[in-house]
Design an enzyme around this catalytic site. Structure first.
Site, PDB file in Angstrom:
ATOM      1  N   THR A  39       0.627  -0.803   0.014  1.00 57.23           N
ATOM      2  CA  THR A  39      -0.344  -0.460  -0.001  1.00 57.23           C
ATOM      3  C   THR A  39       1.311   1.390  -0.130  1.00 57.23           C
ATOM      4  O   THR A  39      -0.029   2.648  -0.185  1.00 57.23           O
ATOM      5  CB  THR A  39      -1.047  -0.161   1.427  1.00 57.23           C
ATOM      6  OG1 THR A  39      -2.106  -1.166   0.936  1.00 57.23           O
ATOM      7  CG2 THR A  39      -2.324   1.217   1.030  1.00 57.23           C
ATOM      8  N   TYR A  52       5.027 -12.279   5.082  1.00 59.05           N
ATOM      9  CA  TYR A  52       3.689 -11.689   4.015  1.00 59.05           C
ATOM     10  C   TYR A  52       3.719 -12.788   3.452  1.00 59.05           C
ATOM     11  O   TYR A  52       4.570 -13.255   2.002  1.00 59.05           O
ATOM     12  CB  TYR A  52       4.362  -9.915   3.499  1.00 59.05           C
ATOM     13  CG  TYR A  52       3.236  -9.574   2.818  1.00 59.05           C
ATOM     14  CD1 TYR A  52       1.992 -10.433   2.496  1.00 59.05           C
ATOM     15  CD2 TYR A  52       3.042  -9.041   1.664  1.00 59.05           C
ATOM     16  CE1 TYR A  52       0.779  -9.351   2.873  1.00 59.05           C
ATOM     17  CE2 TYR A  52       2.003  -7.502   1.810  1.00 59.05           C
ATOM     18  CZ  TYR A  52       0.904  -8.197   1.850  1.00 59.05           C
ATOM     19  OH  TYR A  52      -0.434  -7.163   1.133  1.00 59.05           O
ATOM     20  N   LYS A  76       1.874 -11.639   7.966  1.00 64.32           N
ATOM     21  CA  LYS A  76       0.409 -11.507   7.291  1.00 64.32           C
ATOM     22  C   LYS A  76       0.029 -11.728   6.061  1.00 64.32           C
ATOM     23  O   LYS A  76       0.316 -12.397   5.614  1.00 64.32           O
ATOM     24  CB  LYS A  76       1.060 -10.404   6.620  1.00 64.32           C
ATOM     25  CG  LYS A  76       0.205  -9.416   6.297  1.00 64.32           C
ATOM     26  CD  LYS A  76       0.503  -7.979   5.320  1.00 64.32           C
ATOM     27  CE  LYS A  76      -0.750  -7.184   4.007  1.00 64.32           C
ATOM     28  NZ  LYS A  76      -0.359  -6.130   3.645  1.00 64.32           N
ATOM     29  N   VAL A 126      -4.040  -6.555   9.637  1.00 63.70           N
ATOM     30  CA  VAL A 126      -3.025  -5.282   8.243  1.00 63.70           C
ATOM     31  C   VAL A 126      -3.887  -4.976   7.744  1.00 63.70           C
ATOM     32  O   VAL A 126      -3.482  -5.968   6.743  1.00 63.70           O
ATOM     33  CB  VAL A 126      -1.579  -6.027   8.578  1.00 63.70           C
ATOM     34  CG1 VAL A 126      -0.120  -5.087   8.481  1.00 63.70           C
ATOM     35  CG2 VAL A 126      -0.831  -6.982   9.258  1.00 63.70           C
TER      36      VAL A 126
END
Length: 293
Positions: free
Chosen positions: A50, A138, A166, A206
């Site tokens: 992001t 992640y 995540k 998250v």
């Protein structure tokens, strides 16, 4: 009970840009303070997806981390996105993040080259061996092309510095299997998976929409943990249109559009991303309004 290395509510923060397309570090400071002090985030992820990390230089990443750590590092954790498709570069970014004051690292599955599972494990363990910071893995196969399979996740969980995931895989049964066999703290990496993941032993989120829904999401999580499942479900259902609506196009595009509509100055996105269209912005802002944000 799994320990909480970074709290329960985390936001993958956008990277504000100035009109000349440079990183707007002062706006980043203001946004970070808002996310921690108003939206009640326990931690911020900087230089993640992001945050448009593929478009920022190593020097920009360092300066952004330093600004955010200086602004909120005394009252929230700051996690640095350092994952790349190059193990050596990832290690270099891990060292840079540690020097910049980060409290943890987000390491994404190497993308494009699609390494096999033994190579994935070697990648993550190499990074973990070369840093003193706790690591969040992640797992987002729809972006990277390769999942971290259950056996691989259990294998790397034995490393002391690999502490969390995540989880953007969207397969809660597989996540539950890892949670049951390790001490990894599982955070929903897709906002809409926060309640399903909590139900199988996850610890938090998250988020992307948590630029706006952070405090409300904390309330949802607290209701669930207190045993008030009915209240948690009601909160989840109220938040679900924003959780999903933020991904009507790329999340950072709509977050920036929503922030601009709320008086922030996040700037546009760097190519190849574009700014959200007027129609996309209006639809997302309408969802925020309807949800009371």
């Amino acid at each position: 009970m799994t320990e909480l290395p970074f709290g329960r509510v985390l936001t993958a923060m956008v990277t504000p840009f100035a009109p000349d397309d440079s990183v707007n570090y002062e706006e980043a400071r203001q946004l970070a303070a808002y996310l921690v002090d108003v939206q009640r985030n326990d931690a911020l992820v900087v230089n993640g997806t992001t945050g448009e990390s593929p478009t920022t230089t190593d020097d920009e990443k360092r300066a952004l981390l330093e600004a955010v750590v200086d602004e909120v590092g005394d009252r929230a954790k700051v996690i640095a996105g350092v994952g790349t498709f190059d193990t050596r570069h990832t290690v270099e970014l891990a060292h840079q993040a540690q020097q910049a004051g980060a409290h943890g690292l987000l390491v994404v599955t190497p993308y494009y080259s699609r390494p096999p599972q033994d190579a994935l494990a070697a990648h993550f363990l190499t990074v973990a061996d070369d840093t003193d910071l706790p690591i969040v893995i992640y797992d987002i196969p729809h972006r990277t092309g390769v999942p971290v399979e259950t056996a691989t996740m259990i294998q790397i969980a034995a490393h002391d510095r690999i502490v969390a995931v995540k989880d953007a895989k969207g397969l809660p049964v597989q996540s539950a299997q890892v949670i049951a066999q390790t001490n990894l703290a599982y955070y929903a990496g897709d906002d809409g998976m926060v309640l399903p993941l909590l139900s199988v032993g996850g610890v938090g989120v998250v988020g992307t929409s948590t630029h706006f829904t952070g405090a409300a999401t904390r309330g949802l999580i607290e209701s669930y943990l207190a045993g008030d499942v009915e209240a948690a479900v009601a909160a989840y259902q109220a938040l679900l249109p924003v959780y999903t609506g933020v991904f009507a196009t790329q999340g950072c595009m709509l977050v920036k559009a929503g922030l601009a509509a709320r008086g922030f100055h996040p700037g546009g996105c760097r190519p190849p991303l574009l700014e959200a269209t007027e129609e996309q912005t209006a639809a997302f802002v309408a969802l925020l309004n309807q949800a009371g944000f």
